[in-house]
Enzyme design. Structure first.
Site, PDB file in Angstrom:
ATOM      1  N   ASP A   1     -30.147 -46.818  46.986  1.00  0.00           N
ATOM      2  CA  ASP A   1     -29.684 -45.913  45.934  1.00  0.00           C
ATOM      3  C   ASP A   1     -30.848 -45.028  45.517  1.00  0.00           C
ATOM      4  OD1 ASP A   1     -27.318 -45.533  43.839  1.00  0.00           O
ATOM      5  OD2 ASP A   1     -29.214 -45.399  42.744  1.00  0.00           O
TER       6      ASP A   1
ATOM      7  N   GLU B   1     -24.822 -41.184  45.658  1.00  0.00           N
ATOM      8  CA  GLU B   1     -26.161 -41.236  46.242  1.00  0.00           C
ATOM      9  C   GLU B   1     -26.477 -42.629  46.786  1.00  0.00           C
ATOM     10  OE1 GLU B   1     -26.592 -41.807  41.735  1.00  0.00           O
ATOM     11  OE2 GLU B   1     -25.381 -40.651  43.128  1.00  0.00           O
TER      12      GLU B   1
END
Length: 646
Positions: free
Chosen positions: A496, A539
């Site tokens: 992440d 993301e």
């Protein structure tokens, strides 16, 4: 309304049958009574089972709705996948059919390409209408389809010149076409078998009863079923020599001269009938080959395997001794180099796909290329063949070649090559049939390419080009199954981007999307060939690490973290470009073996990622069992020491 599942146990049950008016299968005579092949068949069963029949005539779509609502008990239908989900069907067919095209004298209809720019009349309410629309769309033909309420109305449009072509069922349309001297095309479509269907979950006893009677009727060559076929479908012009003439010949010597003349006339009639029978048998053989080829192209399978089976089927035509399919590979000074992808016929001892030489390159002459690239057939005779024996097998009787361009949509994909004798192979009717099969092959290739493109799009993330969430979890399930089966190790890393919201807020979402695309390229450089990278969402990215666990998994994740941290991302804010440095947090979890599921596996890695995010970010955390506390901290200390040395 009473369900009919117990129809055989009630007194004089009513069986309701619906059908579109379609002589000679189902229609009303001059007195308004229902007649036809299907009517005779149902009355035969009804008399033996004590049923009372009720017939309903309506458009096809309305009949389907009535059957779904339970207002009818039986319909005659081709069991397509959609209909099989809606209705129950008999296991024994009671009719088989296919559609073809009819034209006025002087109008040629030899391939599907002849439909381009023309109008086609066809009776609505049948499966063939949707099949015709599908074929014209797949072939890119501009064709106007005129739907009529009945078959005679469709033929009337053709006779009045309001339609160029009439599409109708082969057997039922022949008497009408012969009456008006219409021409029948060798092109066929929508081959189907007709079964009795009923409302889902109801009338099982009716279907079992019909299956039993149909088996009995079809097994006996003297059953009424074949008498009804002769009554409703046989050509009335195919009559035999009258019996009274034979009796006159045997009993009256006085009329020897007349009898001799009658014998001569009979011989001529017999020869004409024999020729007509040979033509009919030949046409039926052609139509059977076309129908089988159409079925093969609609059967799921690899493209080369399907083409090989089609080649074998085409060799059943007496005019064709050998068939091959070549795919264009590259252009050379002499012409196109073509790859032989399918071949069968007398050149093989046993025609079978295992004997196909898949990677044999052969030069295609330049003059052939010019014609085929323009979509024109090419013919070669014995003179040229003696000079180019390497292009086809040296079979006895092969004195000509027929080459037809195989097109995948607008692209010239390859060539179908047929070998045989000149007088038989170059016949216009045979050429038309082979062109039809070639067009079918092109349509099949186009459909296969479209399906592959859809599957590829369904598994790809539109922003980064990586595997999307669905494809990633599919790969996770497969790797888990493989690891459990072979006992091999497997790790899952979830990555992440830290503070990615600030990138979107500061530079805009378009810039953020560009950063994610660049990040995907960086991650691809940092993984092994056997690893699997995908975008899980936003993301967040996932990496499957086969044959990797413990320190190796930590090292792989740390390598990705370093690559991202050292990379300078370029951000376009609209007015100027900026350089941006990002960090990522990574959670790594191992697969725990049999009994561990994809859901728990992912949650374990996601939980470790959460720990990495809450522990200051820009780090790699590895899941450890309660018996191994502190393993992540030890690995981090080792890598920090290595970083300081560097």
């Amino acid at each position: 309304m009473r369900p009919l599942s117990d129809v055989t146990s009630s007194a004089s049950p009513v069986v309701r049958y619906g059908m579109v008016e379609h002589p000679p299968l189902f229609f009303r005579d001059a007195q308004g009574a229902y007649q036809g092949f299907f009517v005779d068949l149902l009355r035969y069963v009804a008399e033996r089972e004590g049923w009372r029949l009720e017939f309903t005539e309506a458009p096809g779509d309305h009949l389907v709705e009535m059957l779904q609502a339970g207002e009818l008990d039986l319909l005659s239908m081709a069991p397509t996948p959609r209909l099989e989900r809606l209705f129950d069907f008999c296991t024994v067919q009671h009719h088989a059919t296919w559609y073809t095209f009819f034209t006025r004298p002087g109008v040629q209809m030899l391939t599907y390409a002849d439909l381009n720019g023309r109008s086609v009349a066809i009776q609505r309410g049948f499966y063939a209408v949707s099949e015709l629309r599908y074929l014209t769309e797949q072939l890119g033909l501009r064709c106007t389809i005129l739907e009529t309420s009945g078959m005679e109305e469709a033929f009337d449009l053709l006779l009045r010149g309001e339609a160029d072509v009439c599409a109708a069922e082969q057997l039922t349309a022949l008497p009408f076409a012969r009456r008006h001297d219409l021409r029948r095309s060798p092109v066929v479509f929508a081959p189907s078998r007709i079964y009795f269907g009923t409302t889902k979950g109801q009338n099982a006893a009716i279907l079992r009863t019909l299956d039993a009677h149909l088996r009995e009727l079809l097994d006996s060559p003297t059953s009424p079923y074949y008498r009804w076929q002769r009554q409703w479908f046989y050509d009335e012009e195919l009559t035999f020599f009258p019996q009274w003439a034979l009796i006159a010949f045997l009993c009256s010597a006085v009329f020897l001269v007349l009898l001799a003349a009658g014998v001569v006339l009979l011989g001529r009639k017999e020869r004409a009938l024999r020729k007509a029978g040979e033509r009919t048998a030949r046409h039926l053989a052609y139509e059977k080959v076309l129908s089988d080829c159409a079925r093969l192209f609609l059967t799921p399978g690899e493209g080369e395997e399907v083409l090989s089976r089609v080649c074998e089927r085409l060799c059943d035509l007496s005019e064709v001794n050998w068939v091959a399919v070549y795919r264009n590979q590259r252009y050379t000074g002499e012409g196109y180099a073509a790859q032989l992808v399918a071949e069968t016929g007398l050149s093989l001892a046993t025609p079978h796909i295992s004997q196909i030489r898949r990677m044999l390159l052969r030069e295609v002459p330049r003059e052939w290329v010019a014609a085929l690239s323009e979509g024109r057939p090419w013919q070669e005779d014995a003179t040229v063949l003696r000079e180019r024996r390497e292009l086809f097998p040296a079979n006895t009787g092969n004195d000509s070649l027929l080459l037809l361009p195989l097109r995948e949509g607008k692209r010239w994909w390859g060539t179908m090559v047929f070998a045989g004798s000149r007088e038989r192979l170059w016949n216009a009717e045979v050429t038309g049939i082979l062109e039809t099969v070639t067009n079918m092959a092109g349509t099949s290739l186009s459909r296969q390419r479209a399906e592959e493109k859809l599957l590829r799009l369904a598994a790809t993330d539109g922003l980064t080009g990586l595997a999307n969430r669905r494809a990633f979890f599919g790969a996770l399930e497969r790797e888990i199954a493989r690891s459990a089966r072979h006992g091999s190790s497997l790790s899952l890393a979830i990555l992440d981007v830290d503070h990615f919201k600030e990138v979107n807020d500061r530079y805009g979402h378009d810039a953020g999307d560009g950063v994610l695309r660049e990040l995907a390229r960086v991650l691809l450089r940092g993984i092994r060939k056997e690893d699997f990278l995908g975008r899980i969402g936003g993301e967040e990215f996932g990496v499957l690490l086969p044959e990797t666990v413990g320190d190796l998994a930590f090292a792989a994740a740390e390598r990705l973290r370093r690559l991202v941290g050292q990379h300078a991302f370029s951000v376009d804010s609209g007015r100027e470009r900026h350089t941006l440095h990002l960090t990522v947090s990574i959670g790594v979890a191992p697969f725990l073996g049999k009994g561990d599921t994809a859901r728990h596996f992912y949650r374990r890695a996601d939980g470790v990622l959460y720990g990495a995010k809450t522990s200051g970010r820009n780090g790699v955390h590895v899941w450890t069992s309660p018996e191994e506390p502190g393993e992540t901290e030890k690995r981090q200390e080792i890598f920090r020491a290595e970083e300081s040395k560097e």
